[in-house]
Scaffold this motif. Structure first.
Motif, PDB file in Angstrom:
ATOM      1  N   LEU A 209       0.841  -1.194   0.000  1.00 21.59           N
ATOM      2  CA  LEU A 209       0.000   0.000   0.000  1.00 21.59           C
ATOM      3  C   LEU A 209       0.878   1.246   0.000  1.00 21.59           C
ATOM      4  O   LEU A 209       1.694   1.441   0.901  1.00 21.59           O
ATOM      5  N   GLN A 210       0.699   2.109  -0.995  1.00 20.14           N
ATOM      6  CA  GLN A 210       1.512   3.320  -1.110  1.00 20.14           C
ATOM      7  C   GLN A 210       0.681   4.577  -1.369  1.00 20.14           C
ATOM      8  O   GLN A 210       1.181   5.679  -1.182  1.00 20.14           O
ATOM      9  N   THR A 211      -0.559   4.428  -1.820  1.00 20.26           N
ATOM     10  CA  THR A 211      -1.396   5.574  -2.167  1.00 20.26           C
ATOM     11  C   THR A 211      -2.636   5.580  -1.291  1.00 20.26           C
ATOM     12  O   THR A 211      -3.386   4.599  -1.264  1.00 20.26           O
ATOM     13  N   VAL A 212      -2.858   6.683  -0.582  1.00 20.10           N
ATOM     14  CA  VAL A 212      -3.977   6.765   0.359  1.00 20.10           C
ATOM     15  C   VAL A 212      -4.693   8.101   0.196  1.00 20.10           C
ATOM     16  O   VAL A 212      -4.047   9.153   0.038  1.00 20.10           O
ATOM     17  N   HIS A 213      -6.010   8.045   0.230  1.00 22.60           N
ATOM     18  CA  HIS A 213      -6.850   9.239   0.206  1.00 22.60           C
ATOM     19  C   HIS A 213      -7.700   9.227   1.471  1.00 22.60           C
ATOM     20  O   HIS A 213      -8.512   8.315   1.673  1.00 22.60           O
ATOM     21  N   LEU A 214      -7.494  10.213   2.333  1.00 23.01           N
ATOM     22  CA  LEU A 214      -8.217  10.300   3.601  1.00 23.01           C
ATOM     23  C   LEU A 214      -9.097  11.534   3.613  1.00 23.01           C
ATOM     24  O   LEU A 214      -8.650  12.630   3.265  1.00 23.01           O
ATOM     25  N   ILE A 215     -10.334  11.357   4.034  1.00 25.36           N
ATOM     26  CA  ILE A 215     -11.271  12.468   4.167  1.00 25.36           C
ATOM     27  C   ILE A 215     -11.754  12.508   5.608  1.00 25.36           C
ATOM     28  O   ILE A 215     -12.376  11.553   6.094  1.00 25.36           O
ATOM     29  N   SER A 216     -11.445  13.591   6.291  1.00 27.54           N
ATOM     30  CA  SER A 216     -11.844  13.785   7.694  1.00 27.54           C
ATOM     31  C   SER A 216     -11.251  12.731   8.615  1.00 27.54           C
ATOM     32  O   SER A 216     -11.855  12.382   9.630  1.00 27.54           O
ATOM     33  N   LEU A 217     -10.112  12.193   8.267  1.00 34.03           N
ATOM     34  CA  LEU A 217      -9.478  11.161   9.083  1.00 34.03           C
ATOM     35  C   LEU A 217      -8.063  11.590   9.441  1.00 34.03           C
ATOM     36  O   LEU A 217      -7.384  12.245   8.656  1.00 34.03           O
ATOM     37  N   TYR A 218      -7.617  11.171  10.592  1.00 33.47           N
ATOM     38  CA  TYR A 218      -6.260  11.487  11.038  1.00 33.47           C
ATOM     39  C   TYR A 218      -5.661  10.262  11.702  1.00 33.47           C
ATOM     40  O   TYR A 218      -6.281   9.183  11.755  1.00 33.47           O
ATOM     41  N   SER A 219      -4.444  10.391  12.200  1.00 34.02           N
ATOM     42  CA  SER A 219      -3.694   9.225  12.638  1.00 34.02           C
ATOM     43  C   SER A 219      -4.332   8.512  13.828  1.00 34.02           C
ATOM     44  O   SER A 219      -4.085   7.325  14.039  1.00 34.02           O
ATOM     45  N   GLN A 220      -5.135   9.220  14.618  1.00 35.75           N
ATOM     46  CA  GLN A 220      -5.787   8.567  15.752  1.00 35.75           C
ATOM     47  C   GLN A 220      -7.044   7.823  15.341  1.00 35.75           C
ATOM     48  O   GLN A 220      -7.613   7.084  16.131  1.00 35.75           O
ATOM     49  N   THR A 221      -7.483   8.032  14.111  1.00 43.83           N
ATOM     50  CA  THR A 221      -8.682   7.356  13.621  1.00 43.83           C
ATOM     51  C   THR A 221      -8.354   6.028  12.954  1.00 43.83           C
ATOM     52  O   THR A 221      -9.048   5.045  13.124  1.00 43.83           O
ATOM     53  N   VAL A 222      -7.302   6.019  12.173  1.00 43.20           N
ATOM     54  CA  VAL A 222      -6.954   4.825  11.400  1.00 43.20           C
ATOM     55  C   VAL A 222      -5.450   4.612  11.461  1.00 43.20           C
ATOM     56  O   VAL A 222      -4.666   5.561  11.413  1.00 43.20           O
ATOM     57  N   THR A 223      -5.057   3.366  11.592  1.00 41.02           N
ATOM     58  CA  THR A 223      -3.636   3.001  11.604  1.00 41.02           C
ATOM     59  C   THR A 223      -3.271   2.450  10.229  1.00 41.02           C
ATOM     60  O   THR A 223      -3.874   1.487   9.768  1.00 41.02           O
ATOM     61  N   LEU A 224      -2.301   3.079   9.587  1.00 40.87           N
ATOM     62  CA  LEU A 224      -1.864   2.685   8.252  1.00 40.87           C
ATOM     63  C   LEU A 224      -0.365   2.435   8.259  1.00 40.87           C
ATOM     64  O   LEU A 224       0.334   2.848   9.190  1.00 40.87           O
ATOM     65  N   PRO A 225       0.139   1.782   7.233  1.00 43.56           N
ATOM     66  CA  PRO A 225       1.602   1.638   7.109  1.00 43.56           C
ATOM     67  C   PRO A 225       2.201   2.963   6.634  1.00 43.56           C
ATOM     68  O   PRO A 225       2.643   3.098   5.492  1.00 43.56           O
ATOM     69  N   TRP A 226       2.180   3.958   7.523  1.00 44.54           N
ATOM     70  CA  TRP A 226       2.532   5.321   7.147  1.00 44.54           C
ATOM     71  C   TRP A 226       3.912   5.412   6.507  1.00 44.54           C
ATOM     72  O   TRP A 226       4.110   6.174   5.547  1.00 44.54           O
ATOM     73  N   PHE A 227       4.870   4.660   6.993  1.00 47.07           N
ATOM     74  CA  PHE A 227       6.252   4.802   6.546  1.00 47.07           C
ATOM     75  C   PHE A 227       6.402   4.492   5.059  1.00 47.07           C
ATOM     76  O   PHE A 227       7.254   5.079   4.383  1.00 47.07           O
ATOM     77  N   GLN A 228       5.576   3.584   4.537  1.00 50.91           N
ATOM     78  CA  GLN A 228       5.743   3.175   3.141  1.00 50.91           C
ATOM     79  C   GLN A 228       4.890   4.004   2.177  1.00 50.91           C
ATOM     80  O   GLN A 228       4.984   3.816   0.956  1.00 50.91           O
TER      81      GLN A 228
END
Length: 322
Positions: free
Chosen positions: A231-250
């Motif tokens: 996973l490298q491409t993400v589109h977030l609407i009204s979401l932040y790091s406390q809402t969803v855990t993603l593989p942020w580093f990649q």
């Protein structure tokens, strides 16, 4: 009064009156009238046989017609099907998807087109599912199974109410998670929790779009997508790091909107390898210049904002001078 057939010229006698309403005939008259009826019956049968034979000839001529479109190689017809099916305009990041019913319509033209449509995985692997009322789980399995092993691009609109009624639907989609490639959700946190079976079952997932309408109901972060190795491409609407855990580093491509600037910078602090950043609406009265800097943002190659607001422009200026 006798009349002639406009097609063959055969003279047609008037149909005798019904026995129930005509005058009662004598025995001698009945015996004399029976042969006359036999002649009329034979004449009618001959005329019917002639019409049936003519109808058969017409049908044979129709069956002999070869339509040019039906002489195309299957490969070309398949490619045309994929090109001509309309795609929805609602989902533009990262892909547009076909509505569920469109591939089904191709099978209603003729038997050959139906066979071709059912044999093309590419017709069934880009689907937009606006689930406003509970569809058939069997239909979902039937459509997605036709994609075979082809990577799936799916977008699901699931109402935030009556989630229990949609759990069979979500479970049906979850059973294909190993072939998800581009997936989007416009739904609630509770509906995502119903997809718990996809955890660590996303080996092909490359892009993700999340629009959750009840983020304030969050108790624990959504971790379903934490283990998505490519996973490298993400589109977030009204979401932040406390809402969803993603593989942020990649992550290398991030499209984010409808957040406060503080929440946005919190997300950017987790994504050191971004090369493309798309920013939508941001809000807050925070003094940007008092916020911590993120030096890695200087390496971002492409930054846009849509829709443009005065605060968004100020935020972009802030990023560029970090």
């Amino acid at each position: 009064m006798p009349s002639k057939c406009h097609s063959c010229g055969t003279t047609l006698e008037a149909v005798p009156m019904s026995p129930r309403i005509r005058t009662r005939l004598t025995n001698e008259e009945l015996r004399a009238h029976a042969p006359v009826l036999d002649v009329e019956i034979a004449r009618a049968r001959a005329y019917l046989d002639q019409v049936l034979a003519e109808r058969e000839m017409v049908q044979n001529d129709l069956d002999a017609i070869i339509y040019p479109v039906l002489t195309l190689p299957v490969e070309i017809t398949s490619r045309i099907f994929c090109w001509t099916l309309a795609k929805t305009d609602r989902i533009e990041f990262p892909h547009k998807f076909r509505l569920l019913g469109q591939p089904l319509h191709l099978g209603q033209i003729c038997r050959l087109w139906r066979q071709i449509a059912l044999s093309i995985p590419q017709l069934w692997n880009h689907m937009d599912f606006p689930i406003n009322q509970t569809p058939s789980v069997f239909l979902i399995h039937t459509c997605l199974s036709r994609a075979a092993s082809s990577p799936l691009s799916l977008f699901l609109h699931v109402p935030i109410n009556d989630i229990q009624g949609f759990e069979p639907i979500l479970n049906a989609f979850a059973s294909y998670s190993k072939t998800w490639e581009n997936v989007g959700f416009r739904t609630s946190l509770n509906s995502l929790r119903a997809l718990s079976g996809i955890y660590k079952q996303l080996p092909r997932l490359k892009s993700l779009k999340l629009e959750l309408r009840d983020r304030n109901a969050l108790e624990t972060p959504i971790t379903l997508f934490e283990e998505a190795p490519i996973l490298q491409t993400v589109h977030l609407i009204s979401l932040y790091s406390q809402t969803v855990t993603l593989p942020w580093f990649q992550l290398t491509v991030l499209h984010i909107e409808d957040l406060s600037v503080g929440e946005l910078l919190g997300v950017l602090g987790l994504t050191p390898n971004l090369v493309s950043l798309m920013i939508g609406y941001v809000y807050d009265d925070t003094n940007l210049w008092n916020l911590p800097s993120h030096p890695h943002l200087q390496s971002i190659a492409f930054t846009t904002t849509t829709p443009t607001t005065s605060y968004s422009e100020e935020f972009l200026q802030f990023i560029f001078v970090l």
